[in-house]
Every structure is written in C-alpha cells, then in structure tokens.
Design a protein around this motif. Structure first.
Motif, mmCIF file in Angstrom:
data_model
loop_
_atom_site.group_PDB
_atom_site.id
_atom_site.type_symbol
_atom_site.label_atom_id
_atom_site.label_comp_id
_atom_site.label_asym_id
_atom_site.label_seq_id
_atom_site.Cartn_x
_atom_site.Cartn_y
_atom_site.Cartn_z
ATOM 1 N N PHE A 78 0.772 -1.653 0.093
ATOM 2 C CA PHE A 78 0.419 0.071 0.052
ATOM 3 C C PHE A 78 0.734 1.412 0.586
ATOM 4 C CE2 PHE A 78 -2.959 3.120 1.634
ATOM 5 C CZ PHE A 78 -4.245 3.090 1.500
ATOM 6 N N THR A 81 3.748 0.719 -3.161
ATOM 7 C CA THR A 81 3.105 -0.149 -4.385
ATOM 8 C C THR A 81 4.183 0.439 -6.232
ATOM 9 O OG1 THR A 81 0.915 1.575 -3.838
ATOM 10 C CG2 THR A 81 0.719 -0.143 -5.708
ATOM 11 N N CYS A 95 -0.358 3.327 -4.066
ATOM 12 C CA CYS A 95 -1.971 3.354 -3.179
ATOM 13 C C CYS A 95 -1.960 4.923 -2.268
ATOM 14 C CB CYS A 95 -2.180 2.488 -2.113
ATOM 15 S SG CYS A 95 -2.413 0.734 -3.068
ATOM 16 N N CYS A 138 -8.522 -0.359 -8.169
ATOM 17 C CA CYS A 138 -7.675 1.420 -8.363
ATOM 18 C C CYS A 138 -6.600 1.005 -9.007
ATOM 19 C CB CYS A 138 -6.845 0.545 -7.366
ATOM 20 S SG CYS A 138 -8.607 2.167 -5.676
#
Length: 345
Positions: A78, A81, A95, A138
């Motif tokens: 996260f 990334t 992220c 995403c």
C-alpha cells in the motif's frame, strides 16, 4: 447533549481497543480532537467514528504470526506500490499517494470503509463489487496498470491490510461514516483556469513540478505527478473535479490542510483536471463512445471529452496509454458479473 458515565466508559474502552463508535464520545478521541482543532468538522451525532489500528497495534495484537506477516505485506504494498512497477503499476503512483496517512487519514479517502461496505453495487462498472474488485479498479485506473489476480498473494495481502484497518467496525453500518472519501467544499459560482494555474505554480509546483511531472530525488519517487504519463489515467476517480477539489482542500499543501480557500481549492482542481493524462482503459477508439456510456455517470464530473477553452484542445482525444502502452489491458475492465441474474429495476 447528555451522555451518561457508562456510555463514556464503554466509548473509551472501545477506542482504546481500536473499536468504532456509532456516535462520538465526549471528550473526543485524541486523533479526532486534533483534526477538529485543525479546523476539520467535528463528528455529528450518530456518525460512525473509527480510529483505525496502527502497525504498532498489529505487533501487539493476539493474532497468528503468519496473519501479521500478510498484513505487513499489505501495508508494504500500500505504501510502496512502486515495487510492482512494470508488472501491475505503470505510472508513478502509490496507493498512499491519494490515501494519505497509510490509508488511515479521515477526509483523505481512508480505505477501511471499503472493507465494511462491500460487497455493494458500484455505478462505475454497473455491478456488485467485492473488496478485491474495488482494489483491482485502483490498479486499472489510479495506477494506470493491471491488477494482481483475485486470490493472489498480493491481492490477499492488500485486502488483509484494508480489513485490519477496519478492525472492530460492524459490517454494513447504518450510520454515515465520519471523514469518509474526499468531501469537497461547496462549488463556487464560477471556476477560473487562469487563477488555478497561477495558484498551482505558487503553491503546488515546488513539490509536483511546473509541468505536473512530480518530484524525484536521487532517482526515487517523492511526490506524485498530478497529470501526465506518470499520473492516474482518465478513468481514475480523482480526475473528477469535485473529488480533486476535496482532496486539495483537506490535504494540500502537504502539512497545511484547510489553508486554501474553497475558491482556491476548486480553481487548482479545475486547472489540474484540465490537463492531459493516459487514456481511460474503457476507450476503444472513440471518446464519444466512452461518453455515450459513461458521460451521464462517471465522466459527468470530469473534463474528459471537453474542449479546453484556453487552446481548443479536446481532452482525452488521443490513443496515449502512458508507460503501459497499447498492448497491456487491465483484465478487470469491462468484465461482467451475474449476467444471467434477473433483477427488477
């Protein structure tokens, strides 16, 4: 508003354990109190207030060591990334570029609500999405890439991290969630591209570059590009002007949240979202075809397909896919669900 001692005692114990409250306590949890003192709105009566657990809380948690390791891996993915660059990520984003504070920050798109409100219907792709599919979106849009496979180690790790942040929150909460998303201030009567450009150069360019290419130091990514090939593509949620305005107002300049006026935040957002970026992966050769399907919904709030007044350029009218090129297609985009399930409208 009156609160009895029992309510306050339960509230304090719940927050100390990382559990959410259906209504805010008095006094406010320290993290929320800090936000309020900075100028953010206080929780309203009945809002669900949640202070997500930290990675330090994870180390102290009484859960299996292997689960801890997977959640750590999710946190690592996260916040970095870019380690998936060339495999799943084809721009300069993490992220955490949009979801600040490791995905924990209220008013900065905290990610834990996804773990407790999904599966749910999502208008962006017209069907019910689960948590993995939301994360996959995403990758396809914000990372201008292609997601890890459902059930893969990386997808499981990211899902586990989201769910860890939601520890203690009930599934499908009935209350509105405090600090969810990127809440935008009220839109001014008119927006100024010229003022947005001037403000961007004054307040944003030092970190994000005059050309919007972001900032690298020693070959390492420091601040993300708000437009261009290294940024989100035209299908990312933050390219919608109101979403960008909400992000800017609540979070920018970094370390100075709420320092911009509503007009300034909207004008900067208007300028940024009128710049080019990689193509929407739903594009099949025609901007008009994309707008026919998504113009009334998602792109109603973006500048995609609009003519930029300053130079007459039609935004998004190109076959530029950024670093990933034309051959790499996000496998999740356009993938149908429940085709044979009849639903009364």
């Amino acid at each position: 508003m009156k609160r009895n001692k029992k309510t306050l005692a339960v509230a304090g114990a719940a927050l100390a354990a990382g559990v959410s409250l259906a209504a805010f306590a008095d006094p406010l949890p320290p993290a929320i109190d800090t936000l309020v003192k900075m100028g953010f709105p206080a929780p309203k009566e009945g809002e669900l207030v949640h202070v997500p657990p930290t990675m330090a809380d994870l180390e102290a948690a009484n859960i299996h060591p292997k689960l801890k390791a997977v959640i750590r891996r999710g946190h690592d993915l996260f916040t970095n990334t870019q380690q998936l660059r060339g495999k799943n990520v084809f721009n300069d984003m993490n992220c955490s570029s949009c979801h600040l504070g490791e995905g924990r920050m209220p008013f900065s798109g905290p990610v834990w609500p996804a773990a407790v409100t999904l599966p749910n219907y999502r208008g962006k792709n017209g069907h019910v999405n689960n948590l993995e599919e939301r994360i996959a979106g995403c990758f396809a849009y914000s990372m201008n890439g292609t997601p890890p496979e459902y059930g893969s180690d990386d997808m499981l790790a990211l899902s586990a991290y989201h769910q860890w942040l939601a520890k203690g929150v009930p599934m499908y909460p009935d209350q509105p969630i405090y600090g969810r998303g990127f809440p935008a201030p009220q839109r001014p009567a008119s927006l100024s591209y010229a003022n947005g450009e001037a403000l961007y150069m004054e307040k944003c360019a030092i970190c994000h570059g005059k050309d919007g290419s972001g900032l690298y130091q020693g070959g390492k990514y420091v601040f993300p590009p708000p437009w261009g090939d290294g940024s989100n593509n035209w299908g990312a949620g933050i390219v919608r002007t109101h979403t960008m305005a909400g992000f800017i107002k609540n979070n920018m300049p970094l370390g100075q949240p709420l320092s911009l006026s509503d007009q300034e935040a909207w004008d900067i957002a208007y300028y940024i979202t009128q710049q080019e970026r990689p193509q929407d992966p739903r594009y099949k050769g025609s901007v008009d075809e994309v707008l026919e399907k998504f113009g009334p919904t998602f792109h109603k709030f973006s500048s995609y397909g609009k003519v930029r007044e300053v130079d007459g350029h039609r935004l998004g009218d190109h076959a530029n896919w950024g670093e990933k090129g034309e051959k790499i297609k996000p496998w999740n985009v356009g993938r149908p669900r429940f085709k044979d399930l009849e639903v009364e409208q």
